[in-house]
Scaffold this motif. Sequence first.
Motif, PDB file in Angstrom:
ATOM      1  N   GLN A 887      52.871  46.184  34.159  1.00 61.62           N
ATOM      2  CA  GLN A 887      52.198  47.094  33.219  1.00 61.62           C
ATOM      3  C   GLN A 887      52.815  46.985  31.830  1.00 61.62           C
ATOM      4  O   GLN A 887      52.103  46.930  30.827  1.00 61.62           O
ATOM      5  CB  GLN A 887      52.299  48.530  33.715  1.00 61.62           C
ATOM      6  CG  GLN A 887      51.255  48.926  34.736  1.00 61.62           C
ATOM      7  CD  GLN A 887      51.247  50.421  34.953  1.00 61.62           C
ATOM      8  OE1 GLN A 887      52.257  51.098  34.800  1.00 61.62           O
ATOM      9  NE2 GLN A 887      50.100  50.958  35.307  1.00 61.62           N
ATOM     10  N   LEU A 888      54.137  46.971  31.774  1.00 66.08           N
ATOM     11  CA  LEU A 888      54.817  46.903  30.475  1.00 66.08           C
ATOM     12  C   LEU A 888      54.474  45.611  29.750  1.00 66.08           C
ATOM     13  O   LEU A 888      54.207  45.612  28.528  1.00 66.08           O
ATOM     14  CB  LEU A 888      56.323  47.030  30.687  1.00 66.08           C
ATOM     15  CG  LEU A 888      57.190  46.998  29.418  1.00 66.08           C
ATOM     16  CD1 LEU A 888      56.816  48.146  28.487  1.00 66.08           C
ATOM     17  CD2 LEU A 888      58.665  47.051  29.777  1.00 66.08           C
ATOM     18  N   LEU A 889      54.472  44.493  30.470  1.00 66.16           N
ATOM     19  CA  LEU A 889      54.131  43.217  29.842  1.00 66.16           C
ATOM     20  C   LEU A 889      52.694  43.217  29.338  1.00 66.16           C
ATOM     21  O   LEU A 889      52.403  42.704  28.253  1.00 66.16           O
ATOM     22  CB  LEU A 889      54.348  42.082  30.849  1.00 66.16           C
ATOM     23  CG  LEU A 889      55.812  41.772  31.220  1.00 66.16           C
ATOM     24  CD1 LEU A 889      55.866  40.695  32.294  1.00 66.16           C
ATOM     25  CD2 LEU A 889      56.605  41.348  29.991  1.00 66.16           C
ATOM     26  N   ALA A 890      51.774  43.792  30.120  1.00 66.03           N
ATOM     27  CA  ALA A 890      50.379  43.866  29.690  1.00 66.03           C
ATOM     28  C   ALA A 890      50.243  44.707  28.426  1.00 66.03           C
ATOM     29  O   ALA A 890      49.449  44.380  27.525  1.00 66.03           O
ATOM     30  CB  ALA A 890      49.520  44.434  30.813  1.00 66.03           C
ATOM     31  N   ILE A 891      50.982  45.807  28.341  1.00 62.42           N
ATOM     32  CA  ILE A 891      50.926  46.652  27.147  1.00 62.42           C
ATOM     33  C   ILE A 891      51.463  45.892  25.929  1.00 62.42           C
ATOM     34  O   ILE A 891      50.881  45.945  24.836  1.00 62.42           O
ATOM     35  CB  ILE A 891      51.737  47.945  27.383  1.00 62.42           C
ATOM     36  CG1 ILE A 891      51.020  48.828  28.413  1.00 62.42           C
ATOM     37  CG2 ILE A 891      51.922  48.723  26.084  1.00 62.42           C
ATOM     38  CD1 ILE A 891      51.822  50.041  28.842  1.00 62.42           C
ATOM     39  N   ILE A 892      52.562  45.171  26.105  1.00 66.81           N
ATOM     40  CA  ILE A 892      53.147  44.420  24.988  1.00 66.81           C
ATOM     41  C   ILE A 892      52.200  43.325  24.517  1.00 66.81           C
ATOM     42  O   ILE A 892      52.034  43.084  23.311  1.00 66.81           O
ATOM     43  CB  ILE A 892      54.502  43.837  25.405  1.00 66.81           C
ATOM     44  CG1 ILE A 892      55.504  44.969  25.659  1.00 66.81           C
ATOM     45  CG2 ILE A 892      55.030  42.894  24.327  1.00 66.81           C
ATOM     46  CD1 ILE A 892      56.833  44.505  26.211  1.00 66.81           C
ATOM     47  N   ILE A 893      51.540  42.653  25.460  1.00 69.06           N
ATOM     48  CA  ILE A 893      50.679  41.523  25.099  1.00 69.06           C
ATOM     49  C   ILE A 893      49.324  41.985  24.574  1.00 69.06           C
ATOM     50  O   ILE A 893      48.879  41.544  23.509  1.00 69.06           O
ATOM     51  CB  ILE A 893      50.494  40.602  26.319  1.00 69.06           C
ATOM     52  CG1 ILE A 893      51.840  39.972  26.710  1.00 69.06           C
ATOM     53  CG2 ILE A 893      49.473  39.509  26.016  1.00 69.06           C
ATOM     54  CD1 ILE A 893      51.796  39.187  28.004  1.00 69.06           C
ATOM     55  N   SER A 894      48.657  42.870  25.331  1.00 71.29           N
ATOM     56  CA  SER A 894      47.282  43.250  24.978  1.00 71.29           C
ATOM     57  C   SER A 894      47.147  44.673  24.461  1.00 71.29           C
ATOM     58  O   SER A 894      46.067  45.052  23.995  1.00 71.29           O
ATOM     59  CB  SER A 894      46.371  43.081  26.198  1.00 71.29           C
ATOM     60  OG  SER A 894      46.747  43.975  27.236  1.00 71.29           O
ATOM     61  N   GLY A 895      48.180  45.478  24.554  1.00 71.49           N
ATOM     62  CA  GLY A 895      48.109  46.857  24.080  1.00 71.49           C
ATOM     63  C   GLY A 895      47.608  47.839  25.101  1.00 71.49           C
ATOM     64  O   GLY A 895      47.492  49.031  24.811  1.00 71.49           O
ATOM     65  N   PRO A 897      47.278  48.493  29.730  1.00 74.81           N
ATOM     66  CA  PRO A 897      47.414  47.966  31.095  1.00 74.81           C
ATOM     67  C   PRO A 897      46.135  47.264  31.534  1.00 74.81           C
ATOM     68  O   PRO A 897      45.037  47.646  31.137  1.00 74.81           O
ATOM     69  CB  PRO A 897      47.690  49.227  31.930  1.00 74.81           C
ATOM     70  CG  PRO A 897      48.204  50.233  30.969  1.00 74.81           C
ATOM     71  CD  PRO A 897      47.524  49.935  29.670  1.00 74.81           C
ATOM     72  N   LEU A 898      46.291  46.237  32.353  1.00 76.79           N
ATOM     73  CA  LEU A 898      45.149  45.436  32.780  1.00 76.79           C
ATOM     74  C   LEU A 898      44.119  46.273  33.511  1.00 76.79           C
ATOM     75  O   LEU A 898      42.910  46.155  33.274  1.00 76.79           O
ATOM     76  CB  LEU A 898      45.636  44.289  33.674  1.00 76.79           C
ATOM     77  CG  LEU A 898      44.551  43.362  34.223  1.00 76.79           C
ATOM     78  CD1 LEU A 898      43.805  42.669  33.102  1.00 76.79           C
ATOM     79  CD2 LEU A 898      45.168  42.341  35.167  1.00 76.79           C
ATOM     80  N   LEU A 899      44.558  47.146  34.401  1.00 80.01           N
ATOM     81  CA  LEU A 899      43.631  47.951  35.183  1.00 80.01           C
ATOM     82  C   LEU A 899      42.790  48.838  34.288  1.00 80.01           C
ATOM     83  O   LEU A 899      41.596  49.023  34.524  1.00 80.01           O
ATOM     84  CB  LEU A 899      44.412  48.798  36.195  1.00 80.01           C
ATOM     85  CG  LEU A 899      43.586  49.661  37.143  1.00 80.01           C
ATOM     86  CD1 LEU A 899      42.699  48.786  38.015  1.00 80.01           C
ATOM     87  CD2 LEU A 899      44.490  50.523  38.002  1.00 80.01           C
ATOM     88  N   MET A 900      43.388  49.382  33.237  1.00 79.87           N
ATOM     89  CA  MET A 900      42.656  50.251  32.319  1.00 79.87           C
ATOM     90  C   MET A 900      41.616  49.454  31.535  1.00 79.87           C
ATOM     91  O   MET A 900      40.495  49.917  31.298  1.00 79.87           O
ATOM     92  CB  MET A 900      43.638  50.939  31.380  1.00 79.87           C
ATOM     93  CG  MET A 900      43.064  52.094  30.596  1.00 79.87           C
ATOM     94  SD  MET A 900      44.358  53.042  29.792  1.00 79.87           S
ATOM     95  CE  MET A 900      45.153  53.791  31.213  1.00 79.87           C
ATOM     96  N   GLY A 901      41.982  48.245  31.142  1.00 84.17           N
ATOM     97  CA  GLY A 901      41.022  47.413  30.431  1.00 84.17           C
ATOM     98  C   GLY A 901      39.851  47.005  31.302  1.00 84.17           C
ATOM     99  O   GLY A 901      38.707  46.982  30.851  1.00 84.17           O
ATOM    100  N   LEU A 902      40.120  46.702  32.569  1.00 80.58           N
ATOM    101  CA  LEU A 902      39.047  46.315  33.481  1.00 80.58           C
ATOM    102  C   LEU A 902      38.094  47.470  33.759  1.00 80.58           C
ATOM    103  O   LEU A 902      36.902  47.262  33.982  1.00 80.58           O
ATOM    104  CB  LEU A 902      39.634  45.798  34.794  1.00 80.58           C
ATOM    105  CG  LEU A 902      40.366  44.449  34.742  1.00 80.58           C
ATOM    106  CD1 LEU A 902      40.974  44.129  36.086  1.00 80.58           C
ATOM    107  CD2 LEU A 902      39.434  43.339  34.292  1.00 80.58           C
ATOM    108  N   SER A 903      38.590  48.692  33.782  1.00 82.76           N
ATOM    109  CA  SER A 903      37.761  49.837  34.120  1.00 82.76           C
ATOM    110  C   SER A 903      37.023  50.407  32.929  1.00 82.76           C
ATOM    111  O   SER A 903      36.331  51.425  33.061  1.00 82.76           O
ATOM    112  CB  SER A 903      38.622  50.934  34.763  1.00 82.76           C
ATOM    113  OG  SER A 903      39.676  51.313  33.897  1.00 82.76           O
TER     114      SER A 903
END
Length: 991
Positions: A887-895, A897-903
Amino acid sequence: MNPNHILTMNSSNCPECGATIKPGATLCPACLLSAGTATLPVQPVSAGITTLPCVFGGYRLLKKLGTGGMGIVYEAEELAGGRRLALKVLNQSLDNEEQRQRFLREGRLAATIDHPHSVYVFGTEEIEGVPVIAMELAEGGTLRDEFKRRGPLPVRDAVDAILGVLDGLEAAHAKGILHRDMKPSNCFVTSDGKTIVGDYGLSISQNQPAGDGSHLTRSGMIMGTPAFSPPEQLRGQPLDQRADIYSTAGTLYYLLTGKAPVEATSPVETVAAVLEGRITPLAKLRLDVPADLAAVVMRCLSADAAKRPASHAEMRQALMPFSSITPEPAPLRLRLFAGILDGVLIVLLTYLADKILSLPGSEASADTGWISLGWYSLISLAVGVLFFAGLESRFGTTPGKALLGLVVRTAAGGRPDFLRAACRASLYLLASLLPGMLFEGLTPEDVYGADEETTAHMIILISWMVGLMIISNGQLLLFIRALRHREKLAWHDKLTGLRVWRRGDAGTRPLAAANILPAPVERANAMWGPFHPGTILTESMRCGFDPVLRRPVLLERSEGDGPSVARRDCQRGGRLRWLQSVTDAAGNLWDVWQAPAGALLSAVLAKETPSWQQLLFWLKDLGAEHDAAEKDGTLPLVLSSSQVWITTSGRAVLLDRAWPGAADDGFRTAEPQAFLHHLTSCSPATSRPLHADAFISGLQGGSIERPSHVCGNLAYLRQRRSTVSQVVRAAVVLAPMLMCLLLMALILVAYPEVQREAWTEAYPDQPALPDVIQLLDQPGTDETLRTSIRQHVAGHYSSLIQDGELSGVPQDFRFARPMRTVLADILKTEPVPSAELLAQADDKVRAGLASLPKAGALAHVWVNDALIRKTVAVISLLGAAMTALFQLLAIIISGSPLLMGLSGIVVVSARERPAGRLRMIWRWLIGWTLLCAPALVMGMCVGLTGHNPIRTLQETCLIWVPAMVILILSALLLPRRSLMDRVAGTWLVAR
């Protein structure tokens, strides 16, 4: 007798279609039943009305529009102002006191309904002793006229027309009014194509006492048109809105087929057919009607009222997929997320099916892995096809899609049939299963050989792993086409003619506060024309009352010659309607305006803050009014929030000037876009979807070129899903914690089973060693049995000890350190028994295993604390740490979490849209702290007491369970904003 009446009665041709009719008849049976004209004779109104056009009182009658049960409707023009309207004149044959009251009652009922999809009544009066009702003119004729011009209507056009009818009927029902005579000839079409409900001659008010006889004609017969009337109306039973739903469905049936639901040669046969429910299925009369739509229509035409939709809103919801309102294609990220969720369910179902069926090859060894995979893939394909096809053909969605608000539809809007859904599912599943089957058994050693690994070999290995991941997800190749397609059609969608849409989010209009208009004086000594003057609001404005229609009006002192011709002729739901001009006792001219029931926008906002979804209704109303006002030049010179009136039905009406005494926020502008932008602040930005920001920025800068473009943007925003459901919101917040719980559960259930299967495959002739060790640690095991267990282990597995170390255990058993410790201890300390002693020990061990309780996998876990719990705790900790790190890496890279972006969810703050990375990291830290704090506190307490926290690791991990329960309860009890978001100062909104 009137001579014109004699001519009508002796005519031998039907005035509608020209067919030969019997002497004395007014219409042929087909026109009487299919067209839905009234059962009463049609006679001229007055001897003075013989030819058209002619002058009748203050009106010029231009042409006849239609005939109803109580009168004739003419298109008329006011002589004084030139306004065109519809004038309904009481039939002369009904000119007695009872029928006069019924006629006026029709006007009163219609006058209580103020809605764009219901005919508006301007007033009533007597001309030459004959009562008349002045109404809104629908220049497009009736839906029956529309059918005559075009024939059977396209499905979308017919459904659009009925949706307008439902809006009008729903507004009438909100006032307690049942129409009771809904049919194509009572649905009118305005010049802009809008459908409105008219002819309330047979309507009744449910607010009146029962048994008042209002549902009967003068002869005691039930009123209405038999071909379109529900059975309960023909029986004279009590009615509710389901009666109008039946008649409305009959109207849709007519628009699609050109036939009434029931057509017979005589009224008696028609009534009998309606009572028996003998209606030809719509699908047999028109093959291109979607099966779902035909089912909806036939359900609404059910003879049993309980089987029909319970409300107009429910019928509207069922018809919406078949309207011209373009649904929003499902974003690919939502489809991907839904596919993952459904894939998890399919894997679980496949596992169960494999265990139940026990197909050949399911127990295949490693060298027959391809065959085993083939059987398993076959089961997975069958389960997946049945899963998708069964659910999508029955419900139009699957659990994963339903959670994210997605539906599968045909191009016409109906649910797919089973065969088409099965073909689509097969294409999708085969794309993911076939590549995996082709590359099954291929290992890294097959790629670069079995030699010692080198840097080149490692590069090849990584490339092999990446390539295998891509190939094994072959279904992603199907979505290449959807990346640039407007409707996001993947290849399996295109080939099967299906669509995946995002479910509409219609919402509900916010209702206005209590009416703030002062109560007018109903019985004043003075009369200004047909109105009573009432409460004085200002020097130039006061309330009034229409004693005939029994409704309030607004009286405004006229400046000069009164309102402009354009404003006087402006008859739209978005503005107050001008009724007429009157003179007071002093000779001053006053304009009479419609007085809508409701309240000012400021009063509504003081009661409740609307959501963005609700505010869009008002913005759309005002945007449409601005567009129309720009065209006819009736836009007010100054716009302010004190000029917005919200009716009791939740519609926004623009006043010509600020309401007297209204609370003023100080904002005034001449620019409509700036005015709309100001109104967007009525809803907090933290509840507004991210996709609305571009439109609001355009309003703020006034950069939207035309008013019609503003309306188009608002219509688009209304179609898009603007809210995050409570289920999705809770799922996104709790997903990381639920993943940890799921990981623990899977380990608890699958870990002992994996150990048992691994040992059984390696030593098929011996009992599973995990079960034997469990029996050794069983509290009820006596010493004799324990000795036999140790002899059994030493006798069969002594070869596993080499050079004093344990080796040669099965691959899957190597990670079971607690079991390996027990095994090594026995083998190092227990001598190898003789063959006879070993046989006795084996018998005792098998008997002991037979006595073990069969309580499932969880029993094996919790009985043997020492062997399982520490492993579960360690793996759970590692899983939680990996989840948090990912989750932390996803926030740093894309701003995000991946799950939140997918939903389709984005996090916003009061100042940032979307929230910045620092705030997202702060939110991440709060969430994981809330989850891990109890375990960390317990670990610290254990360390302070002098104990080793590692030895109590499993007990520490158990603290997660109540922590997760608390977070889950907080997410359910605080569905709009979780505890984590409240602490972090963030909100979740739609992307």
